[in-house]
Scaffold this motif. Structure first.
Motif, mmCIF file in Angstrom:
data_model
loop_
_atom_site.group_PDB
_atom_site.id
_atom_site.type_symbol
_atom_site.label_atom_id
_atom_site.label_comp_id
_atom_site.label_asym_id
_atom_site.label_seq_id
_atom_site.Cartn_x
_atom_site.Cartn_y
_atom_site.Cartn_z
ATOM 1 N N GLU A 75 23.354 -49.059 13.677
ATOM 2 C CA GLU A 75 23.058 -49.523 15.027
ATOM 3 C C GLU A 75 24.210 -49.267 15.996
ATOM 4 O OE1 GLU A 75 20.281 -50.858 16.193
ATOM 5 O OE2 GLU A 75 19.178 -50.886 14.303
ATOM 6 N N VAL A 76 25.421 -49.278 15.488
ATOM 7 C CA VAL A 76 26.595 -49.155 16.340
ATOM 8 C C VAL A 76 27.654 -48.355 15.585
ATOM 9 C CG1 VAL A 76 27.607 -51.316 15.520
ATOM 10 C CG2 VAL A 76 28.188 -50.472 17.807
ATOM 11 N N TYR A 77 28.477 -47.619 16.325
ATOM 12 C CA TYR A 77 29.461 -46.734 15.700
ATOM 13 C C TYR A 77 30.849 -46.991 16.309
ATOM 14 C CZ TYR A 77 25.263 -44.179 14.261
ATOM 15 O OH TYR A 77 24.048 -43.834 13.736
ATOM 16 N N VAL A 78 31.855 -47.018 15.446
ATOM 17 C CA VAL A 78 33.234 -47.232 15.877
ATOM 18 C C VAL A 78 33.978 -45.905 15.854
ATOM 19 C CG1 VAL A 78 35.393 -48.449 15.393
ATOM 20 C CG2 VAL A 78 33.198 -49.559 14.933
ATOM 21 N N CYS A 79 34.783 -45.653 16.869
ATOM 22 C CA CYS A 79 35.594 -44.439 16.900
ATOM 23 C C CYS A 79 36.690 -44.548 15.839
ATOM 24 C CB CYS A 79 36.227 -44.249 18.277
ATOM 25 S SG CYS A 79 37.343 -42.818 18.354
ATOM 26 N N ASN A 80 36.775 -43.557 14.959
ATOM 27 C CA ASN A 80 37.834 -43.563 13.949
ATOM 28 C C ASN A 80 38.811 -42.410 14.168
ATOM 29 O OD1 ASN A 80 36.357 -41.365 13.092
ATOM 30 N ND2 ASN A 80 36.330 -41.935 10.934
ATOM 31 N N GLY A 81 38.927 -41.956 15.414
ATOM 32 C CA GLY A 81 39.841 -40.875 15.748
ATOM 33 C C GLY A 81 41.297 -41.308 15.664
ATOM 34 N N THR A 82 42.182 -40.321 15.612
ATOM 35 C CA THR A 82 43.608 -40.577 15.429
ATOM 36 C C THR A 82 44.198 -41.421 16.553
ATOM 37 O OG1 THR A 82 43.693 -38.377 14.429
ATOM 38 C CG2 THR A 82 45.785 -39.453 14.854
ATOM 39 N N ALA A 83 43.742 -41.209 17.786
ATOM 40 C CA ALA A 83 44.297 -41.959 18.918
ATOM 41 C C ALA A 83 44.003 -43.444 18.784
ATOM 42 C CB ALA A 83 43.743 -41.420 20.238
ATOM 43 N N CYS A 84 42.773 -43.783 18.400
ATOM 44 C CA CYS A 84 42.430 -45.199 18.210
ATOM 45 C C CYS A 84 43.149 -45.770 16.991
ATOM 46 C CB CYS A 84 40.921 -45.354 18.062
ATOM 47 S SG CYS A 84 40.002 -45.282 19.637
ATOM 48 N N LEU A 85 43.325 -44.931 15.955
ATOM 49 C CA LEU A 85 44.047 -45.378 14.766
ATOM 50 C C LEU A 85 45.486 -45.755 15.110
ATOM 51 C CD1 LEU A 85 44.246 -45.580 11.576
ATOM 52 C CD2 LEU A 85 45.105 -43.235 11.678
ATOM 53 N N CYS A 86 46.185 -44.852 15.810
ATOM 54 C CA CYS A 86 47.581 -45.096 16.152
ATOM 55 C C CYS A 86 47.734 -46.260 17.132
ATOM 56 C CB CYS A 86 48.215 -43.833 16.737
ATOM 57 S SG CYS A 86 48.490 -42.531 15.510
ATOM 58 N N ALA A 87 46.732 -46.457 17.968
ATOM 59 C CA ALA A 87 46.781 -47.567 18.927
ATOM 60 C C ALA A 87 46.456 -48.905 18.269
ATOM 61 C CB ALA A 87 45.820 -47.304 20.077
ATOM 62 N N GLY A 88 45.930 -48.848 17.036
ATOM 63 C CA GLY A 88 45.643 -50.072 16.303
ATOM 64 C C GLY A 88 44.433 -50.843 16.797
ATOM 65 N N LYS A 145 54.736 -46.493 27.382
ATOM 66 C CA LYS A 145 54.668 -47.946 27.546
ATOM 67 C C LYS A 145 55.501 -48.656 26.474
ATOM 68 C CE LYS A 145 49.941 -47.808 29.357
ATOM 69 N NZ LYS A 145 48.523 -48.101 29.075
ATOM 70 N N GLU A 146 55.593 -48.036 25.309
ATOM 71 C CA GLU A 146 56.389 -48.581 24.216
ATOM 72 C C GLU A 146 57.006 -47.422 23.448
ATOM 73 O OE1 GLU A 146 53.767 -49.661 20.544
ATOM 74 O OE2 GLU A 146 52.645 -50.315 22.333
ATOM 75 N N GLU A 147 57.888 -47.736 22.512
ATOM 76 C CA GLU A 147 58.634 -46.673 21.837
ATOM 77 C C GLU A 147 57.718 -45.834 20.946
ATOM 78 O OE1 GLU A 147 62.890 -46.042 19.485
ATOM 79 O OE2 GLU A 147 62.197 -48.050 20.063
ATOM 80 N N VAL A 148 57.828 -44.527 21.123
ATOM 81 C CA VAL A 148 57.023 -43.558 20.381
ATOM 82 C C VAL A 148 57.971 -42.613 19.657
ATOM 83 C CG1 VAL A 148 55.494 -41.550 20.676
ATOM 84 C CG2 VAL A 148 55.012 -43.672 21.910
ATOM 85 N N LYS A 149 57.628 -42.246 18.410
ATOM 86 C CA LYS A 149 58.536 -41.375 17.654
ATOM 87 C C LYS A 149 58.042 -39.941 17.516
ATOM 88 C CE LYS A 149 56.908 -43.097 13.134
ATOM 89 N NZ LYS A 149 57.358 -43.836 11.919
ATOM 90 N N ALA A 150 56.757 -39.703 17.774
ATOM 91 C CA ALA A 150 56.234 -38.338 17.658
ATOM 92 C C ALA A 150 54.955 -38.188 18.462
ATOM 93 C CB ALA A 150 55.961 -37.993 16.188
ATOM 94 N N LEU A 151 54.630 -36.946 18.786
ATOM 95 C CA LEU A 151 53.381 -36.604 19.462
ATOM 96 C C LEU A 151 52.651 -35.575 18.611
ATOM 97 C CD1 LEU A 151 54.719 -36.007 23.103
ATOM 98 C CD2 LEU A 151 53.725 -38.124 22.199
ATOM 99 N N ALA A 158 45.667 -28.817 23.467
ATOM 100 C CA ALA A 158 46.633 -29.580 24.284
ATOM 101 C C ALA A 158 46.249 -31.047 24.422
ATOM 102 C CB ALA A 158 46.834 -28.949 25.661
ATOM 103 N N SER A 159 45.658 -31.580 23.370
ATOM 104 C CA SER A 159 45.431 -33.024 23.305
ATOM 105 C C SER A 159 46.693 -33.666 22.764
ATOM 106 C CB SER A 159 44.257 -33.332 22.378
ATOM 107 O OG SER A 159 44.481 -32.777 21.085
ATOM 108 N N VAL A 160 47.073 -34.803 23.321
ATOM 109 C CA VAL A 160 48.315 -35.462 22.922
ATOM 110 C C VAL A 160 48.009 -36.857 22.373
ATOM 111 C CG1 VAL A 160 50.575 -36.277 23.672
ATOM 112 C CG2 VAL A 160 49.616 -34.188 24.673
ATOM 113 N N VAL A 161 48.361 -37.062 21.107
ATOM 114 C CA VAL A 161 48.218 -38.362 20.461
ATOM 115 C C VAL A 161 49.608 -38.864 20.105
ATOM 116 C CG1 VAL A 161 47.363 -39.604 18.441
ATOM 117 C CG2 VAL A 161 45.925 -37.880 19.541
ATOM 118 N N SER A 162 49.942 -40.054 20.560
ATOM 119 C CA SER A 162 51.265 -40.626 20.332
ATOM 120 C C SER A 162 51.304 -41.410 19.021
ATOM 121 C CB SER A 162 51.639 -41.566 21.481
ATOM 122 O OG SER A 162 51.576 -40.891 22.724
#
Length: 550
Positions: free
Chosen positions: A69-82, A411-417, A452-456
């Motif tokens: 019925e409903v689907y959650v995004c499991n992409g890397t950006a949402c993963l890293c954002a928690g 916005k906060e400390e990032v170690k890689a892109l 050229a997509s950027v995931v922090s």
């Protein structure tokens, strides 16, 4: 690949398309029934194993999708954002566990917390409005993101009107198509989907093949987590894409344009169909366009959930209604593609560039950017930036300008892109000042510009967990045709997971052998590309990873 099967699947033409029919049959319950698949097999003169094999591959047609019925995004950006676990927990208050599925990146990376319900995508604060969303036809699915051009606004330029916008196409129809092709070659526009192959060369290859039937395919299966530039063009600048396809059709003598749009972008399907209807009403598509003798028409094919369909030969198999397995090349699609006919597959952003090139001339595009990477590039930034959104910059722009000046830093400390999707390089923050936004700079430094997509990757996110996620993604999305990718990605995921959760130590030599096997033995860039970010991680984050290796 079976030539006979391709011929059978193409004998009814594009309008009576097997894959299209499967998708429509799957909508009511989430998967076509065995009886329906058997009827399709009989209609198209193929085996039931073919129809079941196709349907069971895709996220939104496989039997396991029934009742979702409903689907959650499991992409890397949402993963890293928690944000994934909180979204799943909130949805769990309204839906049973077996009613919650997953989608791989909904293109809402600028604000995360993304999920899909009843044909609409939601993100950001929408998860806190579930009662309103479930109870009514809520408009809280709409999202906004910052769009800005540094320098010339080309791909982000405002649309005017149908008549004025398509005047350069009418003018092109009065010229020899070879002359129009030469402008594209002069521009040196290169594919924006990842490979960076010169578009003019690809069009010329197809043009030279003698065949009454040819196809132009727009690869709008933008599956890279962190990317939403194609979604922007499809939904905000649809005519730039359609214009590019018309020009590509004219110079190759193709008569059909197929826009293959991922199921995760429902709004893109709607907007593109509306734009096609506008062209038909204005007499810009169809038979003998403006008395030129050029015939061209469009069809939208909605994908059904498979990252590998971003690879052009897997995409072609998908449209035919086959399992989206990668084809061995040669022959190349420009020689033998969809239904065994000459076919050109181009990315959304690549096609969108043609309006400027045809309007202003190939030299005008060539004069923007660098010598080998001409023109502008769209860059997507995720929610870790102070000004997340999409930026159009000239090729050759310092990456530091994008990160610090345009996006205002983090916005906060990032170690890689991770830039360029799951197969793109993992760039440590220390390397930002060494890179410029172009193919050569990234390649020279051991990375990949790609889409050229950027995931922090935030400071507190374990790099080994990130490696495990990449392998897991690659294993799940593998087409399974070649052993190195099908088995190697799973072995990599198992090793990383075991080391992260136990006292197990990864044998470093064995691990490097695995990466080399993937690089050299895989049929396509899916298995061949996943070692790049892993090797980057091993190189730049050795101190963090050393405890997990022998």
């Amino acid at each position: 690949m079976s030539d006979n099967l391709s011929e059978l699947l193409g004998r009814n033409g594009l309008q009576d398309n097997l894959f299209d029919k499967m998708g429509k049959l799957a909508k009511p319950s989430g998967t076509p029934s065995e009886e329906e698949l058997a009827q399709l097999a009989e209609e198209f003169l193929i085996g039931t194993a073919n129809t079941f094999g196709t349907a069971s591959f895709y996220d939104f047609m496989k039997p396991e999708n029934k009742g979702k019925e409903v689907y959650v995004c499991n992409g890397t950006a949402c993963l890293c954002a928690g944000t994934q676990e909180p979204v799943i927990e909130s949805l769990g208050s309204k839906f049973r566990k077996d009613q919650i599925g997953h989608m791989t990146c909904l293109g809402r990376c600028h604000e995360n917390s993304a999920f899909h319900f009843k044909g609409k995508n939601y993100s950001g604060d929408a998860i806190n409005q579930l009662d309103k969303i479930i109870g009514a036809d809520s408009e809280s699915n709409n999202d906004n993101y910052h769009v800005e051009a540094l320098g010339p606004s080309i791909l982000t330029k405002e649309f005017t009107n149908i008549t004025d916008y398509y005047q350069p196409f009418r003018d092109a129809l009065k010229k020899d198509s070879q002359v129009v092709l030469e402008e594209i070659k002069t521009s040196n526009v290169r594919g924006r989907g990842g490979a960076g192959f010169p578009m003019g060369m690809k069009l010329e290859f197809c043009r030279k093949v003698e065949n009454e039937t040819k196809f132009i395919i727009c690869n709008a299966d933008e599956g890279d987590p962190g990317a939403y530039s194609d979604r922007y063009l499809l939904e905000q600048r649809p005519h730039s894409v359609l214009f590019g396809m018309l020009i590509a059709g004219y110079v190759t003598h193709a008569g059909y344009g197929i826009v293959y749009i991922r199921a995760e972008y429902p709004d893109s399907v709607r907007v593109m169909q509306e734009a096609i209807d506008e062209l038909r009403k204005a007499g810009i598509i169809g038979e003998n366009i403006f008395g030129s003798g050029f015939n061209f028409d469009f069809k939208i094919i909605q994908a059904q959930g498979s990252y590998i369909c971003g690879e052009e030969t897997a995409l072609i198999n998908s449209i035919e209604g086959q399992r989206p397995e990668v084809r061995v090349r040669p022959p190349y699609p420009a020689q033998k593609g969809l239904f065994n006919k000459p076919t050109v597959v181009n990315n959304v952003e690549t096609l969108a560039a043609l309006h400027f090139i045809i309007s202003e001339g190939g030299a005008a595009w060539k004069n923007i950017g660098t010598e080998k990477s001409s023109g502008t590039k769209l860059i997507c930034l995720d929610s870790f930036f102070n000004k997340p959104g999409m930026y159009e910059v000239e090729m050759g722009t310092p990456l530091s300008v994008v990160v610090n000046d345009l996006a205002g830093g983090f916005k906060e400390e990032v170690k890689a892109l991770q830039i360029g999707g799951p197969l793109g390089g993992l760039v440590p923050i220390s390397k930002i000042n060494d890179l410029t936004v172009d193919f050569e700079s990234f390649s020279k430094e051991g990375f990949l510009l790609g889409h050229a997509s950027v995931v922090s990757v935030p400071k507190d996110f374990p790099i080994l967990k990130f490696i495990e996620h990449l392998f897991d993604f690659a294993a799940y999305e593998s087409c399974g045709k070649c052993f190195p990718c099908r088995l190697g990605t799973k072995r990599g995921q198992e090793m990383a997971e075991k080391a992260f959760n136990s006292e197990y130590k990864i044998d470093r030599l064995l691990f490097h052998d695995l990466l080399t096997t993937l690089e050299e033995g895989s049929l396509c860039a899916h298995g061949g590309g996943i070692p790049l970010p892993v090797r980057n991680a091993l190189h730049y984050f050795d101190d963090e990873l050393r405890p997990y290796f022998n």
